[in-house]
Design a protein around this motif. Structure first.
Motif, PDB file in Angstrom:
ATOM      1  N   MET A   1     -12.832 -42.298  77.224  1.00 19.62           N
ATOM      2  CA  MET A   1     -12.892 -43.508  77.393  1.00 19.62           C
ATOM      3  C   MET A   1     -11.440 -43.992  77.767  1.00 19.62           C
ATOM      4  SD  MET A   1     -13.362 -46.028  73.868  1.00 19.62           S
ATOM      5  CE  MET A   1     -14.318 -44.806  73.287  1.00 19.62           C
ATOM      6  N   ASN A   2     -11.428 -44.988  78.671  1.00 26.25           N
ATOM      7  CA  ASN A   2     -10.081 -45.449  78.755  1.00 26.25           C
ATOM      8  C   ASN A   2      -9.372 -46.551  77.817  1.00 26.25           C
ATOM      9  OD1 ASN A   2      -7.652 -46.519  79.979  1.00 26.25           O
ATOM     10  ND2 ASN A   2      -8.808 -47.019  81.927  1.00 26.25           N
ATOM     11  N   THR A   3      -8.478 -46.386  76.963  1.00 22.04           N
ATOM     12  CA  THR A   3      -8.153 -47.468  76.052  1.00 22.04           C
ATOM     13  C   THR A   3      -6.944 -48.165  76.502  1.00 22.04           C
ATOM     14  OG1 THR A   3      -7.449 -45.921  74.446  1.00 22.04           O
ATOM     15  CG2 THR A   3      -9.392 -46.561  74.266  1.00 22.04           C
ATOM     16  N   LYS A   4      -6.368 -47.920  77.604  1.00 19.78           N
ATOM     17  CA  LYS A   4      -5.006 -48.411  77.896  1.00 19.78           C
ATOM     18  C   LYS A   4      -5.227 -49.883  78.634  1.00 19.78           C
ATOM     19  CE  LYS A   4      -3.082 -43.843  79.201  1.00 19.78           C
ATOM     20  NZ  LYS A   4      -2.887 -43.085  80.289  1.00 19.78           N
ATOM     21  N   ASN A   5      -6.202 -50.251  79.272  1.00 21.25           N
ATOM     22  CA  ASN A   5      -6.479 -51.536  79.908  1.00 21.25           C
ATOM     23  C   ASN A   5      -6.962 -52.558  78.820  1.00 21.25           C
ATOM     24  OD1 ASN A   5      -6.214 -49.508  82.135  1.00 21.25           O
ATOM     25  ND2 ASN A   5      -7.366 -50.872  83.338  1.00 21.25           N
ATOM     26  N   LYS A   6      -6.394 -53.725  78.999  1.00 15.49           N
ATOM     27  CA  LYS A   6      -6.902 -54.770  78.130  1.00 15.49           C
ATOM     28  C   LYS A   6      -8.137 -55.386  78.667  1.00 15.49           C
ATOM     29  CE  LYS A   6      -4.922 -58.635  76.082  1.00 15.49           C
ATOM     30  NZ  LYS A   6      -3.694 -59.650  75.881  1.00 15.49           N
ATOM     31  N   ILE A   7      -9.134 -55.340  77.727  1.00 10.64           N
ATOM     32  CA  ILE A   7     -10.581 -56.011  78.179  1.00 10.64           C
ATOM     33  C   ILE A   7     -10.656 -57.092  77.456  1.00 10.64           C
ATOM     34  CG2 ILE A   7     -11.316 -53.543  78.517  1.00 10.64           C
ATOM     35  CD1 ILE A   7     -12.906 -53.675  75.919  1.00 10.64           C
ATOM     36  N   TYR A   8     -11.762 -57.936  78.086  1.00  5.02           N
ATOM     37  CA  TYR A   8     -12.212 -59.279  77.742  1.00  5.02           C
ATOM     38  C   TYR A   8     -13.715 -59.162  77.512  1.00  5.02           C
ATOM     39  CZ  TYR A   8      -7.477 -60.952  78.815  1.00  5.02           C
ATOM     40  OH  TYR A   8      -5.984 -61.232  78.870  1.00  5.02           O
ATOM     41  N   MET A   9     -14.105 -60.031  76.442  1.00  2.26           N
ATOM     42  CA  MET A   9     -15.672 -60.196  76.257  1.00  2.26           C
ATOM     43  C   MET A   9     -15.807 -61.635  75.843  1.00  2.26           C
ATOM     44  SD  MET A   9     -17.900 -57.982  73.748  1.00  2.26           S
ATOM     45  CE  MET A   9     -17.578 -56.356  74.536  1.00  2.26           C
ATOM     46  N   THR A  10     -16.756 -62.214  76.171  1.00  3.11           N
ATOM     47  CA  THR A  10     -17.043 -63.499  75.835  1.00  3.11           C
ATOM     48  C   THR A  10     -17.378 -63.423  74.349  1.00  3.11           C
ATOM     49  OG1 THR A  10     -19.291 -63.849  76.694  1.00  3.11           O
ATOM     50  CG2 THR A  10     -17.801 -64.126  78.306  1.00  3.11           C
ATOM     51  N   HIS A  11     -17.320 -64.701  73.589  1.00  6.36           N
ATOM     52  CA  HIS A  11     -17.961 -64.936  72.464  1.00  6.36           C
ATOM     53  C   HIS A  11     -19.127 -64.555  72.476  1.00  6.36           C
ATOM     54  CE1 HIS A  11     -14.209 -65.982  70.389  1.00  6.36           C
ATOM     55  NE2 HIS A  11     -13.771 -66.678  71.349  1.00  6.36           N
ATOM     56  N   PHE A  12     -20.060 -65.290  73.439  1.00  2.00           N
ATOM     57  CA  PHE A  12     -21.566 -65.234  73.466  1.00  2.00           C
ATOM     58  C   PHE A  12     -21.790 -63.830  73.583  1.00  2.00           C
ATOM     59  CE2 PHE A  12     -25.130 -65.894  76.385  1.00  2.00           C
ATOM     60  CZ  PHE A  12     -26.131 -66.553  75.313  1.00  2.00           C
ATOM     61  N   ASP A  13     -21.468 -62.900  74.513  1.00  3.67           N
ATOM     62  CA  ASP A  13     -21.850 -61.550  74.656  1.00  3.67           C
ATOM     63  C   ASP A  13     -21.580 -60.778  73.214  1.00  3.67           C
ATOM     64  OD1 ASP A  13     -22.562 -62.004  77.201  1.00  3.67           O
ATOM     65  OD2 ASP A  13     -20.674 -61.095  78.360  1.00  3.67           O
ATOM     66  N   TYR A  14     -20.390 -61.039  72.740  1.00  4.55           N
ATOM     67  CA  TYR A  14     -20.220 -60.184  71.513  1.00  4.55           C
ATOM     68  C   TYR A  14     -21.036 -60.650  70.526  1.00  4.55           C
ATOM     69  CZ  TYR A  14     -17.514 -58.900  67.407  1.00  4.55           C
ATOM     70  OH  TYR A  14     -17.392 -58.431  66.250  1.00  4.55           O
ATOM     71  N   HIS A  15     -21.408 -61.788  70.248  1.00  2.00           N
ATOM     72  CA  HIS A  15     -22.388 -62.196  69.024  1.00  2.00           C
ATOM     73  C   HIS A  15     -23.823 -61.413  69.619  1.00  2.00           C
ATOM     74  CE1 HIS A  15     -19.949 -64.227  66.852  1.00  2.00           C
ATOM     75  NE2 HIS A  15     -19.530 -65.083  67.746  1.00  2.00           N
ATOM     76  N   ARG A  16     -24.239 -61.453  70.802  1.00  2.00           N
ATOM     77  CA  ARG A  16     -25.671 -60.842  71.463  1.00  2.00           C
ATOM     78  C   ARG A  16     -25.361 -59.447  70.894  1.00  2.00           C
ATOM     79  NH1 ARG A  16     -27.005 -62.978  76.892  1.00  2.00           N
ATOM     80  NH2 ARG A  16     -25.236 -62.156  77.412  1.00  2.00           N
ATOM     81  N   LEU A  17     -24.486 -58.783  71.454  1.00  2.00           N
ATOM     82  CA  LEU A  17     -24.390 -57.210  71.340  1.00  2.00           C
ATOM     83  C   LEU A  17     -24.205 -56.932  69.679  1.00  2.00           C
ATOM     84  CD1 LEU A  17     -21.677 -56.562  74.153  1.00  2.00           C
ATOM     85  CD2 LEU A  17     -24.263 -55.697  74.266  1.00  2.00           C
ATOM     86  N   LYS A  18     -23.324 -57.913  68.879  1.00  2.00           N
ATOM     87  CA  LYS A  18     -23.358 -57.419  67.717  1.00  2.00           C
ATOM     88  C   LYS A  18     -24.765 -57.487  66.950  1.00  2.00           C
ATOM     89  CE  LYS A  18     -20.198 -56.695  64.321  1.00  2.00           C
ATOM     90  NZ  LYS A  18     -19.403 -55.646  64.307  1.00  2.00           N
ATOM     91  N   THR A  19     -25.545 -58.433  67.510  1.00  2.00           N
ATOM     92  CA  THR A  19     -26.911 -58.585  66.841  1.00  2.00           C
ATOM     93  C   THR A  19     -27.828 -57.634  67.319  1.00  2.00           C
ATOM     94  OG1 THR A  19     -26.749 -61.228  66.877  1.00  2.00           O
ATOM     95  CG2 THR A  19     -28.865 -60.176  66.862  1.00  2.00           C
ATOM     96  N   MET A  20     -27.520 -57.088  68.488  1.00  2.00           N
ATOM     97  CA  MET A  20     -28.352 -55.716  69.093  1.00  2.00           C
ATOM     98  C   MET A  20     -27.977 -54.773  68.191  1.00  2.00           C
ATOM     99  SD  MET A  20     -27.912 -53.850  72.585  1.00  2.00           S
ATOM    100  CE  MET A  20     -26.555 -53.156  72.254  1.00  2.00           C
ATOM    101  N   VAL A  21     -26.922 -54.398  68.018  1.00 11.58           N
ATOM    102  CA  VAL A  21     -26.553 -53.361  67.137  1.00 11.58           C
ATOM    103  C   VAL A  21     -26.757 -53.378  65.732  1.00 11.58           C
ATOM    104  CG1 VAL A  21     -24.248 -52.123  66.290  1.00 11.58           C
ATOM    105  CG2 VAL A  21     -24.193 -52.848  68.769  1.00 11.58           C
ATOM    106  N   LEU A  22     -26.687 -54.452  65.024  1.00  7.81           N
ATOM    107  CA  LEU A  22     -27.303 -54.523  63.737  1.00  7.81           C
ATOM    108  C   LEU A  22     -28.665 -54.408  63.510  1.00  7.81           C
ATOM    109  CD1 LEU A  22     -25.046 -57.294  62.559  1.00  7.81           C
ATOM    110  CD2 LEU A  22     -24.753 -55.172  61.694  1.00  7.81           C
ATOM    111  N   ASP A  23     -29.341 -54.926  64.460  1.00  4.72           N
ATOM    112  CA  ASP A  23     -30.974 -54.594  64.663  1.00  4.72           C
ATOM    113  C   ASP A  23     -31.257 -53.103  64.796  1.00  4.72           C
ATOM    114  OD1 ASP A  23     -33.842 -55.220  64.969  1.00  4.72           O
ATOM    115  OD2 ASP A  23     -33.321 -54.774  67.077  1.00  4.72           O
ATOM    116  N   TYR A  24     -30.482 -52.287  65.818  1.00  5.49           N
ATOM    117  CA  TYR A  24     -30.654 -50.771  65.980  1.00  5.49           C
ATOM    118  C   TYR A  24     -30.280 -50.253  64.726  1.00  5.49           C
ATOM    119  CZ  TYR A  24     -31.042 -50.659  71.111  1.00  5.49           C
ATOM    120  OH  TYR A  24     -31.636 -50.750  72.203  1.00  5.49           O
TER     121      TYR A  24
END
Length: 138
Positions: A1-24
């Motif tokens: 995994m490359n952790t050097k680059n700065k990454i951006y995520m929308t709040h909308f994507d973050y919340h949907r992905l977090k919901t998916m992870v919690l559901d899993y």
């Protein structure tokens, strides 16, 4: 995994992905990439959907990716697991390459572990990003 680059995520994507992870987790569904996805989600800088630069990979983006080991290109749409379909070039965010590209930008080289070892990929083009096209619901 490359952790050097700065990454951006929308709040909308973050919340949907977090919901998916919690559901899993609630349904005891295991996926080897869940831990990697969570790590990427937590380290990402969260931004408003209206202000994410158009050259960053968000959910439902269509990207062109170059495998630097094999010098071949592939194009796919980054989708949620239930929408994945390899025949339609729709790759799940829980696939190793899907987790790898989320939040990165055009030109970034990503070192990521895949089933056959570790590969280097470069995001060569974002052909479609929902937010850049005013599609804030995708």
């Amino acid at each position: 995994m490359n952790t050097k680059n700065k990454i951006y995520m929308t709040h909308f994507d973050y919340h949907r992905l977090k919901t998916m992870v919690l559901d899993y987790k609630k349904r005891n569904i295991t996926n080897n990439n869940l831990k990697d996805l969570l790590g990427e989600m937590e380290r990402a800088q969260k931004v408003d959907s209206h202000s994410i630069p158009p050259n960053y990979v968000t959910m439902n983006s269509v990207i062109e990716l170059k495998n630097l080991e094999e010098l071949e290109f592939q194009e796919f749409r980054l989708v949620f697991p239930e929408d994945a379909n390899t025949e339609e070039n729709k790759i799940s965010v829980l696939a190793p390459i899907g987790t790898a590209v989320l939040g990165y930008k055009t030109g970034d080289v990503i070192h990521w572990k895949v089933p056959g070892g570790e590969n280097q990929f470069q995001i060569t083009k974002i052909k479609y990003q929902p937010e850049a096209n005013g599609d804030f619901h995708l």
